[in-house]
Design a protein around this motif. Structure first.
Motif, PDB file in Angstrom:
ATOM      1  N   ASN A  30       0.820  -1.210   0.000  1.00 12.46           N
ATOM      2  CA  ASN A  30       0.000   0.000   0.000  1.00 12.46           C
ATOM      3  C   ASN A  30       0.858   1.266   0.000  1.00 12.46           C
ATOM      4  OD1 ASN A  30      -2.508  -1.565   0.374  1.00 12.46           O
ATOM      5  ND2 ASN A  30      -1.594  -2.017   2.368  1.00 12.46           N
ATOM      6  N   GLY A  31       2.102   1.113  -0.455  1.00 16.84           N
ATOM      7  CA  GLY A  31       3.007   2.251  -0.521  1.00 16.84           C
ATOM      8  C   GLY A  31       3.764   2.544   0.763  1.00 16.84           C
ATOM      9  N   GLU A  32       3.717   1.621   1.730  1.00 20.52           N
ATOM     10  CA  GLU A  32       4.374   1.849   3.020  1.00 20.52           C
ATOM     11  C   GLU A  32       5.893   1.914   2.872  1.00 20.52           C
ATOM     12  OE1 GLU A  32       1.037  -1.274   3.734  1.00 20.52           O
ATOM     13  OE2 GLU A  32       2.578  -0.836   2.221  1.00 20.52           O
ATOM     14  N   LYS A  33       6.504   2.752   3.679  1.00 21.88           N
ATOM     15  CA  LYS A  33       7.959   2.782   3.741  1.00 21.88           C
ATOM     16  C   LYS A  33       8.447   1.606   4.585  1.00 21.88           C
ATOM     17  CE  LYS A  33       8.533   7.781   3.162  1.00 21.88           C
ATOM     18  NZ  LYS A  33       9.072   9.037   3.745  1.00 21.88           N
ATOM     19  N   PRO A  34       9.608   1.030   4.265  1.00 23.95           N
ATOM     20  CA  PRO A  34      10.088  -0.143   5.005  1.00 23.95           C
ATOM     21  C   PRO A  34      10.753   0.218   6.325  1.00 23.95           C
ATOM     22  CG  PRO A  34      11.626   0.421   3.256  1.00 23.95           C
ATOM     23  CD  PRO A  34      10.466   1.367   3.104  1.00 23.95           C
ATOM     24  N   THR A  35      10.578  -0.660   7.285  1.00 30.89           N
ATOM     25  CA  THR A  35      11.254  -0.559   8.575  1.00 30.89           C
ATOM     26  C   THR A  35      12.108  -1.819   8.741  1.00 30.89           C
ATOM     27  OG1 THR A  35       9.461   0.712   9.578  1.00 30.89           O
ATOM     28  CG2 THR A  35      10.939  -0.451  11.073  1.00 30.89           C
ATOM     29  N   PRO A  36      13.387  -1.694   9.089  1.00 33.07           N
ATOM     30  CA  PRO A  36      14.244  -2.881   9.221  1.00 33.07           C
ATOM     31  C   PRO A  36      13.779  -3.824  10.328  1.00 33.07           C
ATOM     32  CG  PRO A  36      15.552  -0.868   9.108  1.00 33.07           C
ATOM     33  CD  PRO A  36      14.131  -0.450   9.297  1.00 33.07           C
ATOM     34  N   ALA A  37      13.870  -5.127  10.062  1.00 37.18           N
ATOM     35  CA  ALA A  37      13.441  -6.129  11.038  1.00 37.18           C
ATOM     36  C   ALA A  37      14.222  -6.029  12.345  1.00 37.18           C
ATOM     37  CB  ALA A  37      13.592  -7.522  10.435  1.00 37.18           C
ATOM     38  N   ARG A  38      15.484  -5.611  12.254  1.00 34.51           N
ATOM     39  CA  ARG A  38      16.313  -5.540  13.468  1.00 34.51           C
ATOM     40  C   ARG A  38      15.788  -4.513  14.480  1.00 34.51           C
ATOM     41  NH1 ARG A  38      19.183  -3.450   9.247  1.00 34.51           N
ATOM     42  NH2 ARG A  38      19.631  -1.207   9.289  1.00 34.51           N
ATOM     43  N   SER A  39      14.872  -3.635  14.045  1.00 35.06           N
ATOM     44  CA  SER A  39      14.323  -2.631  14.965  1.00 35.06           C
ATOM     45  C   SER A  39      13.214  -3.201  15.846  1.00 35.06           C
ATOM     46  CB  SER A  39      13.779  -1.435  14.175  1.00 35.06           C
ATOM     47  OG  SER A  39      12.624  -1.801  13.437  1.00 35.06           O
ATOM     48  N   VAL A  40      12.756  -4.409  15.539  1.00 31.13           N
ATOM     49  CA  VAL A  40      11.673  -5.019  16.327  1.00 31.13           C
ATOM     50  C   VAL A  40      12.302  -5.736  17.527  1.00 31.13           C
ATOM     51  CG1 VAL A  40       9.701  -6.587  16.295  1.00 31.13           C
ATOM     52  CG2 VAL A  40      10.308  -5.307  14.225  1.00 31.13           C
ATOM     53  N   VAL A  41      12.281  -5.090  18.666  1.00 30.62           N
ATOM     54  CA  VAL A  41      12.927  -5.621  19.865  1.00 30.62           C
ATOM     55  C   VAL A  41      11.966  -5.558  21.046  1.00 30.62           C
ATOM     56  CG1 VAL A  41      15.260  -5.031  19.110  1.00 30.62           C
ATOM     57  CG2 VAL A  41      13.925  -3.351  20.397  1.00 30.62           C
ATOM     58  N   LEU A  42      12.213  -6.428  22.009  1.00 32.29           N
ATOM     59  CA  LEU A  42      11.439  -6.462  23.240  1.00 32.29           C
ATOM     60  C   LEU A  42      12.390  -6.346  24.423  1.00 32.29           C
ATOM     61  CD1 LEU A  42       9.078  -9.454  22.389  1.00 32.29           C
ATOM     62  CD2 LEU A  42       8.370  -7.061  22.605  1.00 32.29           C
ATOM     63  N   THR A  43      11.980  -5.639  25.444  1.00 33.69           N
ATOM     64  CA  THR A  43      12.769  -5.573  26.672  1.00 33.69           C
ATOM     65  C   THR A  43      12.503  -6.836  27.498  1.00 33.69           C
ATOM     66  OG1 THR A  43      11.019  -4.514  27.969  1.00 33.69           O
ATOM     67  CG2 THR A  43      12.487  -3.060  26.686  1.00 33.69           C
ATOM     68  N   PRO A  44      13.375  -7.170  28.410  1.00 31.89           N
ATOM     69  CA  PRO A  44      13.117  -8.324  29.288  1.00 31.89           C
ATOM     70  C   PRO A  44      11.766  -8.214  30.011  1.00 31.89           C
ATOM     71  CG  PRO A  44      15.394  -7.645  29.486  1.00 31.89           C
ATOM     72  CD  PRO A  44      14.723  -6.602  28.642  1.00 31.89           C
ATOM     73  N   ARG A  45      11.409  -7.009  30.408  1.00 26.25           N
ATOM     74  CA  ARG A  45      10.123  -6.827  31.092  1.00 26.25           C
ATOM     75  C   ARG A  45       8.961  -7.131  30.156  1.00 26.25           C
ATOM     76  NH1 ARG A  45       7.876  -1.168  33.875  1.00 26.25           N
ATOM     77  NH2 ARG A  45       5.868  -2.024  34.561  1.00 26.25           N
ATOM     78  N   GLU A  46       9.062  -6.665  28.907  1.00 28.99           N
ATOM     79  CA  GLU A  46       8.001  -6.931  27.935  1.00 28.99           C
ATOM     80  C   GLU A  46       7.895  -8.427  27.634  1.00 28.99           C
ATOM     81  OE1 GLU A  46       8.150  -2.642  25.527  1.00 28.99           O
ATOM     82  OE2 GLU A  46       9.437  -4.320  24.908  1.00 28.99           O
ATOM     83  N   GLU A  47       9.029  -9.081  27.516  1.00 29.22           N
ATOM     84  CA  GLU A  47       9.014 -10.524  27.267  1.00 29.22           C
ATOM     85  C   GLU A  47       8.330 -11.261  28.413  1.00 29.22           C
ATOM     86  OE1 GLU A  47      12.965 -11.832  26.434  1.00 29.22           O
ATOM     87  OE2 GLU A  47      13.056 -10.807  24.479  1.00 29.22           O
ATOM     88  N   GLN A  48       8.584 -10.828  29.643  1.00 27.67           N
ATOM     89  CA  GLN A  48       7.951 -11.478  30.789  1.00 27.67           C
ATOM     90  C   GLN A  48       6.446 -11.235  30.806  1.00 27.67           C
ATOM     91  OE1 GLN A  48       9.674 -13.607  32.886  1.00 27.67           O
ATOM     92  NE2 GLN A  48       7.552 -14.139  33.381  1.00 27.67           N
ATOM     93  N   GLN A  49       6.030 -10.027  30.411  1.00 28.85           N
ATOM     94  CA  GLN A  49       4.596  -9.728  30.322  1.00 28.85           C
ATOM     95  C   GLN A  49       3.914 -10.682  29.350  1.00 28.85           C
ATOM     96  OE1 GLN A  49       5.099  -5.171  29.762  1.00 28.85           O
ATOM     97  NE2 GLN A  49       2.967  -5.458  30.347  1.00 28.85           N
ATOM     98  N   ILE A  50       4.565 -10.912  28.225  1.00 29.02           N
ATOM     99  CA  ILE A  50       4.001 -11.817  27.225  1.00 29.02           C
ATOM    100  C   ILE A  50       3.934 -13.238  27.786  1.00 29.02           C
ATOM    101  CG2 ILE A  50       4.387 -12.866  24.953  1.00 29.02           C
ATOM    102  CD1 ILE A  50       5.688 -10.140  24.152  1.00 29.02           C
TER     103      ILE A  50
END
Length: 353
Positions: A30-50
């Protein structure tokens, strides 16, 4: 090869390709600009929440192939790492009706997440609407259903860096030919943004960056079943080609077969996606010079991570891309592992020794 063409997605692709041609960068469906996959990160706290949420996921695929297996493996591994249980996995056999039935079936297991690649984006809203209405987080590979809105109807799309793949194919061809010579160009003759951008980037790279190379023969391929016929016509008319670019690996095998039948060991082939017969020819010093692959396993990892993050309120970019790599005779072992997260097939390993 995962290509699906609906009327609406074709119109979208046409606009996207024009935008791509103007700036030489990958854009989404849909014409979106790309974002690098390496930018998708979780903090240890977020991982524990999940992990504390005890969530579940279903993997509703368009078809199973070497590529899909790698994506699936990446998603499964990341979900396991995050404590998310995969409760279902389906294969639609590239049938949109079957994919709709698959979604309905897995919903009985009440998954928190569904990851999928839509068979037909133009009609896919009816496939995924029951899941969306049930509050399931949807993450897509390559494309999204027509009419769906990012961050409202789905979490994200994860795909290749399409310009990068085509650009690396052009560079690989130049290196195989010593940066000079005449080239044939077999492109995907359909309005599908994935192949259109990759093909266009190859052509742009050759024409702009290598003045001593010239594309002297072009042929569009709408139906892969006609790839051998197209290859025969090109090679008959241009028997002295130094190289041929082919839009993806399966039709490239038809070009390879045609060259072999003609006793032609001179013309080099560069194509996209990993394929065992093509790679075997490459390591044996045949016509295939390079295979350009995406990091398919990382597509699965990234999509799983981004959709999991959405369960705890963390938004994802609309279009996320993984890197690509040029796989050659010298790098096939490392390339196979990096792309698919598995060792090369035994036939290739034996040929390398």
């Amino acid at each position: 090869m995962r290509t699906t063409i609906g009327i609406l997605s074709a119109l979208i692709a046409l606009v996207v390709v024009n935008a791509f041609a103007a700036d030489g960068a990958t854009t989404g469906p849909n014409g979106e600009k790309p974002t690098p996959a390496r930018s998708v990160v979780l903090t240890p706290r977020e991982e524990q929440q999940i992990k504390d949420g005890k969530y579940t996921a279903a993997l509703v695929w368009h078809e199973m192939s070497e590529y899909t297996n790698a994506v699936n493996s990446g998603a499964e591994d990341e979900f396991k790492r995050l404590g998310i249980t995969v409760v279902a996995q389906t294969d639609a056999g590239f049938d949109a009706s079957r994919q709709k039935s698959d979604v309905e079936t897995v919903l009985a297991k009440k998954p928190s997440i569904i990851l999928s690649l839509p068979v037909d984006p133009a009609s896919a809203a009816t496939v995924y609407d029951p899941a969306r209405q049930a509050g399931v987080k949807l993450g897509f590979v390559d494309n999204s259903p027509a009419g769906y809105v990012h961050d409202k109807d789905y979490v994200t799309i994860v795909s290749d860096d399409l310009f990068q793949m085509g650009n690396k194919a052009g560079i690989a061809m130049a290196e195989a030919l010593g940066k000079k010579g005449e080239v044939g160009y077999i492109f995907h003759d359909a309005d599908f943004y994935v192949t259109n951008q990759r093909d266009g980037a190859f052509k742009r790279t050759i024409e702009q960056d290598y003045p001593d190379m010239k594309i002297v023969a072009e042929a569009g391929m709408a139906d892969p079943a006609r790839s051998e016929e197209i290859a025969q016509a090109m090679i008959t008319q241009h028997p002295d080609l130094d190289g041929i670019y082919v839009t993806w690996a399966e039709p490239a095998l038809s070009v390879l077969s045609t060259l072999r039948a003609a006793g032609n060991s001179h013309t080099k082939i560069v194509t996209l996606d990993l394929n065992e017969p093509a790679a075997l020819d490459m390591v044996k010093g045949g016509n295939v010079a390079a295979l350009i692959a995406d990091e398919a396993y990382d597509i699965g990892v990234t999509l799983a991570r981004a959709t999991a993050a959405s369960l705890i309120g963390k938004n994802a970019a609309p279009f996320i891309v993984v890197d690509s790599l040029a796989v050659t005779k010298d790098t096939v072992k490392d390339g196979w592992k990096r792309s698919l997260n598995k060792d090369v097939p035994a036939t290739i390993a034996a040929a390398i020794k």
